[in-house]
Design a protein around this motif. Structure first.
Motif, mmCIF file in Angstrom:
data_model
loop_
_atom_site.group_PDB
_atom_site.id
_atom_site.type_symbol
_atom_site.label_atom_id
_atom_site.label_comp_id
_atom_site.label_asym_id
_atom_site.label_seq_id
_atom_site.Cartn_x
_atom_site.Cartn_y
_atom_site.Cartn_z
ATOM 1 N N LYS A 11 0.825 -1.197 0.000
ATOM 2 C CA LYS A 11 0.000 0.000 0.000
ATOM 3 C C LYS A 11 0.864 1.254 0.000
ATOM 4 O O LYS A 11 2.081 1.195 0.180
ATOM 5 C CB LYS A 11 -0.920 -0.015 1.230
ATOM 6 N N ASN A 12 0.211 2.395 -0.203
ATOM 7 C CA ASN A 12 0.919 3.675 -0.218
ATOM 8 C C ASN A 12 1.644 3.902 1.102
ATOM 9 O O ASN A 12 1.066 3.729 2.180
ATOM 10 C CB ASN A 12 -0.079 4.808 -0.466
ATOM 11 N N GLY A 13 2.910 4.251 1.039
ATOM 12 C CA GLY A 13 3.703 4.502 2.236
ATOM 13 C C GLY A 13 4.330 3.261 2.829
ATOM 14 O O GLY A 13 5.023 3.345 3.854
ATOM 15 N N GLU A 14 4.106 2.109 2.228
ATOM 16 C CA GLU A 14 4.658 0.855 2.736
ATOM 17 C C GLU A 14 5.832 0.395 1.877
ATOM 18 O O GLU A 14 5.964 0.769 0.708
ATOM 19 C CB GLU A 14 3.590 -0.241 2.757
ATOM 20 N N VAL A 15 6.663 -0.437 2.454
ATOM 21 C CA VAL A 15 7.733 -1.112 1.725
ATOM 22 C C VAL A 15 7.566 -2.611 1.915
ATOM 23 O O VAL A 15 6.997 -3.067 2.909
ATOM 24 C CB VAL A 15 9.133 -0.659 2.192
ATOM 25 N N LEU A 16 8.047 -3.359 0.951
ATOM 26 C CA LEU A 16 7.945 -4.813 1.005
ATOM 27 C C LEU A 16 9.247 -5.387 1.541
ATOM 28 O O LEU A 16 10.333 -5.070 1.047
ATOM 29 C CB LEU A 16 7.659 -5.379 -0.390
ATOM 30 N N ILE A 60 15.139 -7.941 4.980
ATOM 31 C CA ILE A 60 15.732 -7.117 3.937
ATOM 32 C C ILE A 60 14.624 -6.511 3.090
ATOM 33 O O ILE A 60 13.700 -7.211 2.661
ATOM 34 C CB ILE A 60 16.669 -7.959 3.045
ATOM 35 N N VAL A 61 14.717 -5.215 2.844
ATOM 36 C CA VAL A 61 13.748 -4.523 1.997
ATOM 37 C C VAL A 61 13.968 -4.949 0.546
ATOM 38 O O VAL A 61 15.082 -4.860 0.026
ATOM 39 C CB VAL A 61 13.881 -3.004 2.137
ATOM 40 N N ILE A 62 12.899 -5.415 -0.107
ATOM 41 C CA ILE A 62 13.023 -5.825 -1.514
ATOM 42 C C ILE A 62 12.252 -4.904 -2.457
ATOM 43 O O ILE A 62 12.440 -4.969 -3.667
ATOM 44 C CB ILE A 62 12.586 -7.288 -1.721
ATOM 45 N N ALA A 63 11.387 -4.073 -1.913
ATOM 46 C CA ALA A 63 10.710 -3.045 -2.708
ATOM 47 C C ALA A 63 10.559 -1.830 -1.808
ATOM 48 O O ALA A 63 9.613 -1.739 -1.017
ATOM 49 C CB ALA A 63 9.355 -3.535 -3.213
ATOM 50 N N GLY A 64 11.526 -0.917 -1.905
ATOM 51 C CA GLY A 64 11.581 0.198 -0.973
ATOM 52 C C GLY A 64 10.970 1.470 -1.509
ATOM 53 O O GLY A 64 10.197 1.465 -2.473
ATOM 54 N N ASN A 65 11.334 2.573 -0.873
ATOM 55 C CA ASN A 65 10.889 3.888 -1.323
ATOM 56 C C ASN A 65 12.024 4.869 -1.103
ATOM 57 O O ASN A 65 13.153 4.479 -0.818
ATOM 58 C CB ASN A 65 9.598 4.308 -0.603
ATOM 59 N N ALA A 66 11.715 6.150 -1.201
ATOM 60 C CA ALA A 66 12.771 7.161 -1.101
ATOM 61 C C ALA A 66 13.428 7.179 0.269
ATOM 62 O O ALA A 66 14.631 7.472 0.387
ATOM 63 C CB ALA A 66 12.187 8.534 -1.419
ATOM 64 N N SER A 67 12.667 6.869 1.315
ATOM 65 C CA SER A 67 13.230 6.936 2.666
ATOM 66 C C SER A 67 13.977 5.669 3.051
ATOM 67 O O SER A 67 14.955 5.728 3.801
ATOM 68 C CB SER A 67 12.124 7.218 3.689
ATOM 69 N N ILE A 68 13.522 4.526 2.558
ATOM 70 C CA ILE A 68 14.183 3.246 2.869
ATOM 71 C C ILE A 68 14.353 2.479 1.563
ATOM 72 O O ILE A 68 13.427 1.807 1.091
ATOM 73 C CB ILE A 68 13.370 2.412 3.882
ATOM 74 N N ALA A 96 6.635 2.417 6.173
ATOM 75 C CA ALA A 96 8.060 2.731 6.288
ATOM 76 C C ALA A 96 8.409 3.288 7.657
ATOM 77 O O ALA A 96 9.496 3.021 8.181
ATOM 78 C CB ALA A 96 8.452 3.713 5.186
ATOM 79 N N TRP A 97 7.503 4.070 8.277
ATOM 80 C CA TRP A 97 7.837 4.698 9.558
ATOM 81 C C TRP A 97 8.000 3.676 10.676
ATOM 82 O O TRP A 97 8.616 3.968 11.703
ATOM 83 C CB TRP A 97 6.799 5.744 9.945
ATOM 84 N N LYS A 98 7.463 2.469 10.486
ATOM 85 C CA LYS A 98 7.577 1.433 11.512
ATOM 86 C C LYS A 98 8.884 0.657 11.439
ATOM 87 O O LYS A 98 9.146 -0.193 12.297
ATOM 88 C CB LYS A 98 6.410 0.445 11.399
ATOM 89 N N LEU A 99 9.692 0.937 10.439
ATOM 90 C CA LEU A 99 10.925 0.184 10.253
ATOM 91 C C LEU A 99 12.116 0.873 10.901
ATOM 92 O O LEU A 99 12.245 2.095 10.877
ATOM 93 C CB LEU A 99 11.205 -0.021 8.766
ATOM 94 N N ILE A 100 13.000 0.056 11.468
ATOM 95 C CA ILE A 100 14.237 0.523 12.078
ATOM 96 C C ILE A 100 15.381 0.067 11.172
ATOM 97 O O ILE A 100 15.608 -1.145 11.024
ATOM 98 C CB ILE A 100 14.415 -0.082 13.485
ATOM 99 N N VAL A 101 16.039 1.005 10.534
ATOM 100 C CA VAL A 101 17.166 0.656 9.656
ATOM 101 C C VAL A 101 18.344 0.262 10.539
ATOM 102 O O VAL A 101 18.729 0.999 11.450
ATOM 103 C CB VAL A 101 17.526 1.829 8.733
#
Length: 333
Positions: free
Chosen positions: A26-31, A66-74, A97-102
């Motif tokens: 969904k919008n704002g999410e990463v896979l 591991i992020v396999i489909a990210g966005n600009a922030s991650i 994305a905001w719930k993820l800790i890099v």
């Protein structure tokens, strides 16, 4: 993808390994490709019916991968961890994305999966639910469990005296190694009498109780006036309603029942608490104990072991094929 699904609530055998559709991003999410998922009592409560669940569902709220489909922030390829996202017992997860800790380079993926939820839990228990201060005395039930071991280490770093309760001699050794000043085997000794003797009948400033039904009355009886009971679990059953006048008569006690979700409900809170956790890991203030890593298909065994209260430290599921292959190789070396 493969995932553990829950179609009905009950014993560990209701956890089923199934082939399911990939999650929609969904919008704002990463896979994310899930490498490891943490096993927690919150998952057990969802499975056994102590907590409500909309069925069918995929259990698990914590993991790393591991992020396999990210966005600009991650961007894709980032190693990340999370500690409050439903559906983590699955090979892939779409997560805001905001719930993820890099993760920094010096924190491994499996350590992050083992650490983040429980270290953050220990952080808010001793810095928000009750602000532990040097010179105070704390009682920690289930002192050889995942949170118990971490909480003990942090409390000792803060300068408290820690009294830990455990069920076996082996768990007592682990609690002492984590820094507990005194350990009470509640299976052999009346912990109320023992703690009163250890505190010269003064009691403790705070009791951290994740056991619940079997211990909460003793925890309250051991608090000195103006003491705090921090109930953060119910492994032995739910605590019944408590008359506020009982708190008054016992010494104007404080009672709180915190939960993780409210402490990481926004990006700013999550960032602050996760950075505290990572700094403690890096500085060696907390030393992780991973009790066992199970392949995803053995999620029911992991739940049974956790509920048996024979485990010490953290339980993980190896979820991705790479993590499961690594686990299989390590067992043959």
């Amino acid at each position: 993808m493969q995932a553990i699904q829950l179609f009905s609530q009950g014993g560990p055998d209701v956890l089923e390994l199934r082939d399911v559709a990939m999650p929609l991003q969904k919008n704002g999410e990463v896979l994310v490709q899930v490498s490891y998922a943490g096993v927690n009592y919150a998952d057990v409560y969802q499975r056994n019916g102590q907590n409500p669940a909309i069925l069918p569902c995929i259990p698990g709220v914590e993991g790393a991968g591991i992020v396999i489909a990210g966005n600009a922030s991650i961007p894709s390829g980032s190693r990340v961890a999370w500690l409050s996202q439903a559906g983590s017992y699955a090979e892939h997860l779409s997560i805001p994305a905001w719930k993820l800790i890099v993760l920094p380079a010096d924190v491994s993926t499996h350590d992050a999966a083992a650490a983040m939820l429980q270290v953050v839990t220990a952080q808010y228990l001793c810095e928000t639910s009750y602000r532990a201060q040097a010179g105070e005395t704390a009682l920690v039930h289930a002192g050889a469990g995942g949170v118990g071991l971490l909480l003990t280490q942090i409390l000792k770093h803060k300068g408290l005296t820690v009294i830990s309760t455990v069920s076996t001699a082996e768990k007592a050794r682990l609690a002492l190694a984590a820094g507990a000043d005194h350990v009470v085997l509640y299976s052999e000794t009346d912990f109320i009498r023992a703690v009163k003797d250890l505190t010269l009948q003064q009691g403790v400033h705070v009791a951290y109780d994740s056991v619940g039904l079997q211990t909460y009355q003793g925890s309250m009886a051991l608090l000195r006036p103006l003491g705090s009971l921090v109930l953060f679990g119910q492994s032995s059953g739910n605590v019944p309603p408590i008359d506020p006048m009982h708190l008054c008569r016992q010494g104007s006690l404080f009672l709180t029942r915190p939960t993780l979700a409210h402490h990481v409900a926004d990006a700013e809170s999550l960032k602050y608490r996760s950075q505290r956790a990572i700094s403690w890991l890096r500085d060696g203030i907390v030393d992780l104990r991973i009790h066992h890593i199970y392949p995803l298909e053995q999620a029911s065994l992991a739940h049974a072991d956790l509920e048996s209260r024979r485990t010490t430290g953290k339980l993980l599921l190896a979820v991705s094929s790479a993590a499961r292959n690594c686990l299989a190789r390590s067992k043959h070396e």
